[in-house]
Design an enzyme around this catalytic site. Structure first.
Site, short mmCIF file in Angstrom:
data_model
loop_
_atom_site.label_atom_id
_atom_site.label_comp_id
_atom_site.label_asym_id
_atom_site.label_seq_id
_atom_site.Cartn_x
_atom_site.Cartn_y
_atom_site.Cartn_z
N LYS A 1 0.84 -1.20 0.00
CA LYS A 1 0.00 0.00 0.00
C LYS A 1 0.88 1.26 0.00
O LYS A 1 2.10 1.16 0.02
CB LYS A 1 -0.96 -0.04 1.19
CG LYS A 1 -1.92 -1.26 1.15
CD LYS A 1 -2.95 -1.17 0.03
CE LYS A 1 -3.67 -2.43 -0.37
NZ LYS A 1 -4.32 -3.27 0.57
C1 LIG Z 1 -5.43 -4.38 0.79
C2 LIG Z 1 -6.90 -4.21 0.81
C3 LIG Z 1 -7.66 -4.55 1.95
C4 LIG Z 1 -7.11 -5.32 3.11
O1 LIG Z 1 -6.08 -4.67 3.77
P1 LIG Z 1 -5.28 -5.51 4.87
O2 LIG Z 1 -4.56 -4.43 5.64
O3 LIG Z 1 -4.35 -6.41 4.14
O4 LIG Z 1 -6.25 -6.24 5.70
C5 LIG Z 1 -9.01 -4.23 1.97
N1 LIG Z 1 -9.60 -3.66 0.91
C6 LIG Z 1 -8.92 -3.36 -0.21
C7 LIG Z 1 -9.65 -2.70 -1.33
C8 LIG Z 1 -7.55 -3.65 -0.31
O5 LIG Z 1 -6.90 -3.38 -1.44
#
Ligand SMILES: *Cc1c(COP(=O)(O)O)cnc(C)c1O
Length: 395
Positions: A195
């Site tokens: 991210k």
């Molecule tokens: C990465 C992601 C998540 C989950 O995030 P985590 O921190 O890995 O639980 C949820 N929604 C979207 C759209 C994502 O891309």
């Protein structure tokens, strides 16, 4: 720009994402390890404080959790979503957005997206509302905000909760305000490895609702009452605590929070570099049979976090999506697909009795989409390799 000039050999594999970690994070983790306090403690509290300060609003509660998935689960639980309830979710998302609804025994109702930006389509939301609908979970796809004015208006009209999945959207502005400070019930960010900032694994829940914040904090750590647990102000003995609910184990460690504090200090630089790379792709890919991603409406006060740079092959492109991904991979270029729409996965197809014909936009987008490499440590030369490869394959 020395920081962007660590170009590897032309043969090196270019991943589609890579975290941007340097000595600041490494030193902070070492300091945390040496401190003797490795689980949730003063550093996690500092991270929450710094995160709320970045968003810049006094009455905002920031609650650190060990993933965005955990944060979304806690937000829905805190808002009272349960069996018999329906929650509207876009099909163009990661499974986490919908699975947390199932955790609570409620029913996710998948809807189609808008072809311009692949964000949830407010008209599809409107059409999906039933007497059982309790909430909408917009996903700010790729880092561009959904049409929150339309969604919040629908929510007000029908008495629905709004929980923003902002896993892609830090930092994103919408109508001049940062996502996280909009008028939804809660917003959840992700600090997963790929991210826009990372803590390895981690997330943050934001809300202005003090009752929801209290519930999320309680359920984050086993339903152990904070009142007795707060050893600094409490007059009860240090060993005493009270379990008042069957909670979860969703707290963020101080080790992870130490990384987050350092990442947050760089987030504006990260965002500028992502914006720059997106602009370079736009310029470098112009004229190819590709639909380039939608931009934020700057005049309306919107910005794009550019977590993902997603292109769609034009119908007249000389090769299909799968072949293009394979050809790029042979040239050492990693790509991905965001997302295989949820309705295409066996679990969601069967659990929600779904057919592709219900999602014509997501279907059409999915067939043609791929995500190009974009990360802050990518050099201009790295990016030129991707651009040249696409010219060689598509021109
Ligand atoms: C990465 C992601 C998540 C989950 O995030 P985590 O921190 O890995 O639980 C949820 N929604 C979207 C759209 C994502 O891309």
């Amino acid at each position: 720009m020395a920081e962007h000039e660590h170009t590897e050999s032309a043969e090196a594999f270019l991943p589609f994402a890579l975290p941007d970690i340097d000595d600041a994070e490494i030193d902070a983790v070492v300091a945390c390890l040496r401190s003797g306090w490795v689980t949730t403690g003063p550093t996690a509290r500092q991270f929450e404080h710094d995160f709320a300060a970045y968003l810049g609003e006094q009455d905002l509660h920031a609650i650190a959790v060990n993933s965005a998935t955990a944060g979304l689960h806690l937000a829905l639980e805190g808002l009272g979503i349960g069996p018999g309830d329906e929650v509207i979710v876009p099909t163009m998302t990661f499974t986490a957005t919908a699975e947390v609804v199932r955790y609570l025994g409620a029913q996710p109702v998948l809807v189609d997206v808008d072809p311009a930006h692949m964000n949830i389509d407010p008209d599809a939301v409107d059409a999906a509302i039933t007497p059982r609908t309790r909430a909408i979970m917009p996903v700010h796809y790729a880092g561009l905000a959904c049409d929150m004015d339309a969604l919040l208006a629908l929510a007000r009209r029908h008495g629905l909760r709004v929980i923003e999945d902002a896993a892609h959207a830090f930092p994103t502005r919408h109508r001049g305000r940062l996502v996280g400070t909009l008028d939804s019930d809660a917003t959840v960010f992700s600090f997963y490895a790929n991210k826009t900032m990372t803590t390895g694994e981690g997330g943050m829940v934001l809300t202005r609702d003090p009752e929801l914040a209290r519930r999320v904090r309680l359920m984050r750590i086993h339903g152990i009452s904070q009142d007795a647990f707060n050893r600094y102000v409490s007059r009860t003995p240090a060993w005493f605590y009270e379990v008042v609910a069957a909670g979860f184990k969703y707290n963020l460690t101080d080790i992870a929070a130490a990384i987050g504090i350092q990442q947050l200090r760089k987030i504006d630089r990260f965002a500028r570099r992502r914006e720059q790379l997106a602009q370079r792709y736009d310029d470098g890919l112009a004229g190819l049979p590709l639909q380039l991603p939608a931009h934020a409406d700057a005049a309306a006060g919107d910005t794009h976090a550019w977590h993902l740079y997603v292109v769609r092959l034009a119908p007249d492109a000389p090769l299909g999506r799968d072949a293009l991904i394979e050809a790029l991979s042979q040239r050492g270029i990693g790509t991905s697909v965001h997302f295989i729409p949820l309705h295409r996965h066996p679990y969601w197809r069967d659990a929600c009795a779904l057919a592709p014909a219900q999602f014509p936009v997501a279907e059409a987008c999915f067939e043609r989409m791929l995500t190009l490499p974009l990360y802050t440590r990518m050099s201009d030369a790295d990016q030129d390799r991707v651009i040249h490869a696409l010219h060689a394959l598509l021109a």
